[in-house]
Write an enzyme that holds these catalytic residues in place. Structure first.
Site, PDB file in Angstrom:
ATOM      1  N   GLY A   5      19.587 117.462  90.122  1.00 48.87           N
ATOM      2  CA  GLY A   5      20.419 118.125  89.232  1.00 48.87           C
ATOM      3  C   GLY A   5      19.426 118.463  88.232  1.00 48.87           C
ATOM      4  O   GLY A   5      20.332 118.297  86.916  1.00 48.87           O
ATOM      5  N   LEU A  10      23.060 117.458  82.064  1.00 50.20           N
ATOM      6  CA  LEU A  10      22.835 116.423  81.809  1.00 50.20           C
ATOM      7  C   LEU A  10      21.523 115.831  82.077  1.00 50.20           C
ATOM      8  O   LEU A  10      20.630 115.855  80.803  1.00 50.20           O
ATOM      9  CB  LEU A  10      23.515 116.088  82.472  1.00 50.20           C
ATOM     10  N   ALA A  11      20.954 117.271  82.660  1.00 47.80           N
ATOM     11  CA  ALA A  11      19.418 116.844  82.346  1.00 47.80           C
ATOM     12  C   ALA A  11      18.407 117.494  81.440  1.00 47.80           C
ATOM     13  O   ALA A  11      17.047 117.379  80.271  1.00 47.80           O
ATOM     14  CB  ALA A  11      18.385 117.667  83.118  1.00 47.80           C
ATOM     15  N   ARG A  39      18.717 123.920  93.169  1.00 47.22           N
ATOM     16  CA  ARG A  39      18.988 125.146  93.987  1.00 47.22           C
ATOM     17  C   ARG A  39      17.945 125.864  93.925  1.00 47.22           C
ATOM     18  O   ARG A  39      17.915 126.989  94.580  1.00 47.22           O
ATOM     19  CB  ARG A  39      20.634 124.870  94.169  1.00 47.22           C
ATOM     20  N   ASP A  82      17.942 122.004  98.685  1.00 47.94           N
ATOM     21  CA  ASP A  82      19.635 121.309  98.304  1.00 47.94           C
ATOM     22  C   ASP A  82      19.567 120.130  99.311  1.00 47.94           C
ATOM     23  O   ASP A  82      19.103 119.727  99.914  1.00 47.94           O
ATOM     24  CB  ASP A  82      20.184 122.779  99.649  1.00 47.94           C
ATOM     25  N   ASP A 176      26.209 104.018  81.880  1.00 49.16           N
ATOM     26  CA  ASP A 176      27.381 104.200  80.959  1.00 49.16           C
ATOM     27  C   ASP A 176      26.453 104.063  79.953  1.00 49.16           C
ATOM     28  O   ASP A 176      26.291 103.241  79.248  1.00 49.16           O
ATOM     29  CB  ASP A 176      28.655 102.651  80.945  1.00 49.16           C
ATOM     30  N   HIS A 177      26.144 105.071  79.336  1.00 48.67           N
ATOM     31  CA  HIS A 177      25.402 105.836  78.118  1.00 48.67           C
ATOM     32  C   HIS A 177      25.940 105.139  76.900  1.00 48.67           C
ATOM     33  O   HIS A 177      24.945 104.860  76.219  1.00 48.67           O
ATOM     34  CB  HIS A 177      25.223 107.022  78.253  1.00 48.67           C
ATOM     35  N   LYS A 181      23.973 102.892  73.485  1.00 48.27           N
ATOM     36  CA  LYS A 181      23.676 102.833  72.305  1.00 48.27           C
ATOM     37  C   LYS A 181      23.872 101.623  70.914  1.00 48.27           C
ATOM     38  O   LYS A 181      24.038 101.084  71.255  1.00 48.27           O
ATOM     39  CB  LYS A 181      25.625 103.606  71.422  1.00 48.27           C
ATOM     40  N   HIS A 239      33.919 103.438  79.122  1.00 51.43           N
ATOM     41  CA  HIS A 239      33.201 102.763  77.440  1.00 51.43           C
ATOM     42  C   HIS A 239      34.479 102.045  76.913  1.00 51.43           C
ATOM     43  O   HIS A 239      33.485 101.103  76.294  1.00 51.43           O
ATOM     44  CB  HIS A 239      33.388 104.549  76.982  1.00 51.43           C
ATOM     45  N   LYS A 344      35.810 112.948  64.968  1.00 54.74           N
ATOM     46  CA  LYS A 344      35.126 112.387  66.060  1.00 54.74           C
ATOM     47  C   LYS A 344      34.239 110.811  65.681  1.00 54.74           C
ATOM     48  O   LYS A 344      33.803 111.294  64.334  1.00 54.74           O
ATOM     49  CB  LYS A 344      33.962 113.108  66.650  1.00 54.74           C
TER      50      LYS A 344
HETATM   51  N1  LIG Z   1      26.256 117.373  80.934  1.00 55.64           N
HETATM   52  C1  LIG Z   1      26.714 115.841  80.757  1.00 55.64           C
HETATM   53  O1  LIG Z   1      26.347 115.766  79.140  1.00 55.64           O
HETATM   54  C2  LIG Z   1      26.578 114.865  81.409  1.00 55.64           C
HETATM   55  C3  LIG Z   1      27.102 113.546  80.157  1.00 55.64           C
HETATM   56  C4  LIG Z   1      27.510 111.860  81.091  1.00 55.64           C
HETATM   57  C5  LIG Z   1      27.698 112.795  82.495  1.00 55.64           C
HETATM   58  N2  LIG Z   1      27.224 113.576  83.430  1.00 55.64           N
HETATM   59  C6  LIG Z   1      27.696 113.879  84.900  1.00 55.64           C
HETATM   60  O2  LIG Z   1      26.044 113.780  84.783  1.00 55.64           O
HETATM   61  C7  LIG Z   1      26.195 114.512  86.473  1.00 55.64           C
HETATM   62  C8  LIG Z   1      25.603 116.231  86.563  1.00 55.64           C
HETATM   63  O3  LIG Z   1      26.356 116.384  85.646  1.00 55.64           O
HETATM   64  P1  LIG Z   1      25.866 117.872  84.509  1.00 55.64           P
HETATM   65  O4  LIG Z   1      27.157 118.415  83.320  1.00 55.64           O
HETATM   66  O5  LIG Z   1      24.167 118.121  84.120  1.00 55.64           O
HETATM   67  O6  LIG Z   1      26.273 118.903  85.697  1.00 55.64           O
HETATM   68  P2  LIG Z   1      25.698 120.308  85.702  1.00 55.64           P
HETATM   69  O7  LIG Z   1      25.072 121.314  84.887  1.00 55.64           O
HETATM   70  O8  LIG Z   1      27.100 121.197  86.945  1.00 55.64           O
HETATM   71  O9  LIG Z   1      24.615 120.108  86.902  1.00 55.64           O
HETATM   72  C9  LIG Z   1      24.330 119.638  88.613  1.00 55.64           C
HETATM   73  C10 LIG Z   1      23.263 119.979  89.370  1.00 55.64           C
HETATM   74  O10 LIG Z   1      23.609 119.995  90.455  1.00 55.64           O
HETATM   75  C11 LIG Z   1      22.605 120.584  91.418  1.00 55.64           C
HETATM   76  N3  LIG Z   1      23.560 121.407  92.286  1.00 55.64           N
HETATM   77  C12 LIG Z   1      24.643 121.141  92.581  1.00 55.64           C
HETATM   78  N4  LIG Z   1      24.954 121.355  94.183  1.00 55.64           N
HETATM   79  C13 LIG Z   1      23.658 120.995  94.709  1.00 55.64           C
HETATM   80  C14 LIG Z   1      22.951 121.256  95.917  1.00 55.64           C
HETATM   81  N5  LIG Z   1      24.065 121.438  97.048  1.00 55.64           N
HETATM   82  N6  LIG Z   1      21.738 120.717  95.603  1.00 55.64           N
HETATM   83  C15 LIG Z   1      20.982 120.805  95.015  1.00 55.64           C
HETATM   84  N7  LIG Z   1      20.965 120.463  94.019  1.00 55.64           N
HETATM   85  C16 LIG Z   1      22.872 120.555  93.421  1.00 55.64           C
HETATM   86  C17 LIG Z   1      22.507 121.526  90.496  1.00 55.64           C
HETATM   87  O11 LIG Z   1      21.435 122.692  90.633  1.00 55.64           O
HETATM   88  P3  LIG Z   1      21.499 124.449  91.260  1.00 55.64           P
HETATM   89  O12 LIG Z   1      22.007 124.643  89.843  1.00 55.64           O
HETATM   90  O13 LIG Z   1      20.215 124.429  90.643  1.00 55.64           O
HETATM   91  O14 LIG Z   1      22.263 124.572  91.995  1.00 55.64           O
HETATM   92  C18 LIG Z   1      22.814 120.993  88.715  1.00 55.64           C
HETATM   93  O15 LIG Z   1      21.012 120.875  88.410  1.00 55.64           O
HETATM   94  C19 LIG Z   1      27.913 114.527  86.985  1.00 55.64           C
HETATM   95  O16 LIG Z   1      28.190 113.484  87.664  1.00 55.64           O
HETATM   96  C20 LIG Z   1      29.125 114.444  85.643  1.00 55.64           C
HETATM   97  O17 LIG Z   1      30.036 113.841  85.451  1.00 55.64           O
HETATM   98  C21 LIG Z   1      26.962 114.616  82.350  1.00 55.64           C
END
Ligand SMILES: NC(=O)c1ccc[n+]([C@@H]2O[C@H](COP(=O)([O-])OP(=O)(O)OC[C@H]3O[C@@H](n4cnc5c(N)ncnc54)[C@H](OP(=O)(O)O)[C@@H]3O)[C@@H](O)[C@H]2O)c1
Length: 487
Positions: A5, A10-11, A39, A82, A176-177, A181, A239, A344
């Site tokens: 991911g 998130l990354a 991907r 993938d 659990d981020h 904190k 949380h 908030k």
């Molecule tokens: N965003 C936040 O602030 C946040 C906060 C707390 C928790 N989370 C948790 O963190 C997780 C990720 O969230 P996100 O917001 O970062 O999601 P996102 O932006 O939708 O990113 C999803 C990632 O998964 C990859 N992916 C999906 N299908 C794939 C496959 N078949 N093969 C390889 N890579 C694949 C995507 O890669 P490609 O786009 O390159 O296909 C992308 O890098 C989730 O479980 C979410 O609940 C997120």
């Protein structure tokens, strides 16, 4: 650190800025590299450019010099794969060995799953099949897994069994981020390092506790996820219960990860059982409708993108919880969380008992009780309210506040939660991560509420955006002769 991911939100928003800030503060080990997996088709240069943009956009202030940024970026790699391509993992393994040679990382891996939960199990199984998880003493491999951990107890058990077949519990770091904190870590210090509070932290001196976590935003672009989660699974299961555990736990015998988590789990085990009747009486659910924010009309939850027009998903919960042990018997904990509320913030309020109605109380009815406010976000700090004589010739009593604000100074920017959490994974310290039994007991508690809710169709929407939730939430606390500190 291998981030599945690595092209996701998130990354970019959290993980890359956190790695960079650890690098700037000198906390990052010398031998370290990030390999992002996604991907999308990207060269390493394109990917490093993405990371740079993410750092500029999302990192906390103090961005370092251009030379430092270049050095940090040279630790970032991208590998296209993938998740479901089982054969590709051996190639990924060989790529990681090449990175090992450049950075001296010796086969030690943090596999960070920043992907949707349905991908957790296949990734872990493919890692095992490709022989990438050894934990043989010569090198270690750790798994970091984002929430949500399952969607109910059964799915969580199944997921846990699947990952346990590959990683032992001591190598699993469930995030659990909130636990990263600054002020959450401070709760234990405030409680156990102060003679002023520790002896009073019980049902003799505390009238009740409120735990409030409110958001002003709606569901934003997370509709598909939120429809299945709701406030119950998105906020309460993790949380809110973490805040409750830290507030109510007994002091641990020693400050190690298992002793602390043992005490936290005991709180979950002491929660009074949520029967259907109790859910009806003590839990209020809500869903926001349209409302005005800054003079502009915002849509109701059912009108948001990706949401069913007849959705019964809750965006608000208020509830009364009892911790049935000797310390807390008779002290209600009131929890409130929701989206599209007026402000908030996240805060724990400890309200101390009122004194007997003698002296000042006799003459001046309605003296306010002492309260301690532990502010988690966006401001971090502690506020203590107490009564004092109003200066002047009259015998008047006023309430005053002593305010310790941790992040009010412009320079005092607390590290982001992810910085602390990533560093702890590198060090192998799992104290601030959720142990399996915490997840298990949290789901047991939450599942009962979900089951009771299934018996009755809610009348939604039941609160306009930018208000403090449905009227029933006020009634819930006011019928006990108390009031929400925020409403
Ligand atoms: N965003 C936040 O602030 C946040 C906060 C707390 C928790 N989370 C948790 O963190 C997780 C990720 O969230 P996100 O917001 O970062 O999601 P996102 O932006 O939708 O990113 C999803 C990632 O998964 C990859 N992916 C999906 N299908 C794939 C496959 N078949 N093969 C390889 N890579 C694949 C995507 O890669 P490609 O786009 O390159 O296909 C992308 O890098 C989730 O479980 C979410 O609940 C997120």
């Amino acid at each position: 650190m291998v981030i599945f991911g690595g092209t996701g939100d998130l990354a970019h928003r959290k993980l890359y800025p956190a790695v960079y800030n650890l690098f700037l503060s000198g906390e990052l080990p010398e031998n370290f590299a990030v390999v992002a997996v996604g991907r999308r088709n990207k060269t390493i240069e394109e990917f490093r450019n993405d990371v740079e943009q993410a750092i500029h956009r999302f990192s906390r202030p103090n961005n370092g010099s251009p030379a430092q940024l270049d050095k940090a970026l040279s630790m970032f790699y991208y590998y296209r794969l993938d998740i479901y391509n089982a054969d590709g993992y051996s190639r990924l393994g060989r790529y990681l060995s090449e990175v090992d040679k450049v950075h001296g990382t010796n086969g030690n891996r943090i596999f960070y799953l920043a992907v949707a939960p349905e991908h957790f199990q296949p990734i872990v199984e493919n890692l095992k099949a490709a022989g990438m998880v050894l934990n043989d003493g010569a090198s270690w491999q750790r798994l970091v897994i984002e929430k949500p951990f399952g969607s109910d107890l059964n799915s969580a058990i199944m997921l846990n069994e699947a990952i346990n077949r590959v990683f032992g519990e001591q190598h699993i770091y469930r995030i659990d981020h909130y636990l990263g904190k600054e002020m959450l870590q401070n709760i234990m210090a405030i409680r156990f390092a102060n003679a002023l509070f520790e002896p009073l932290w019980n049902n003799k001196y505390i009238d009740h506790v409120q735990i409030i976590s409110s958001e002003t935003v709606g569901v934003e672009n997370r509709g598909a996820y939120y429809e299945k989660a709701g406030a119950l699974r998105d906020m309460l299961q993790n949380h809110m219960l973490q805040l409750l555990m830290l507030t109510a736990m007994e002091p641990p015998a020693i400050l190690d990860n298992n002793s602390i988590r043992d005490e936290k789990v005991k709180v979950l085990k002491s929660l009074s059982e949520m029967t259907s009747e109790k859910v009806l009486r003590q839990v209020v659910r809500g869903q926001y409708g349209r409302g005005q924010i800054d003079g502009k009309m915002v849509p109701g939850y059912r009108e948001e993108k990706g949401i069913s027009p007849s959705s019964d998903t809750e965006t608000f919960i208020a509830m009364k919880v009892e911790v049935e042990n000797f310390r807390w018997g008779g002290v209600p904990f009131y929890l409130l969380t929701g989206k599209r509320l007026p402000v908030k913030f996240t805060e724990i309020v400890i309200q101390f008992v009122s004194l007997p109605e003698v002296l000042y109380f006799k003459e001046l009815r309605g003296l306010k009780p002492n309260t301690l406010h532990i502010r988690i976000q966006p401001t971090e700090g502690v506020e203590l309210y107490f009564n004092t004589k109003k200066p002047g010739i009259r015998n008047e009593i006023i309430q005053v506040g002593m305010d310790f604000c941790q992040n009010c100074d412009v320079d005092a920017v607390s590290p982001d939660a992810y910085e602390r959490l990533l560093l702890d994974v590198m060090k192998g310290d799992s104290t601030l991560f959720t142990r399996w039994d915490e997840v298990e007991y949290a789901w047991r508690f939450v599942d009962r509420i979900a089951r009771a809710w299934k018996e009755e169709k809610p009348i939604f929407p039941n609160y306009p955006a930018s208000t403090w939730g449905p009227y029933e939430a006020r009634k819930l606390i006011e019928r006990d002769g108390r009031r929400w500190h925020v409403v």
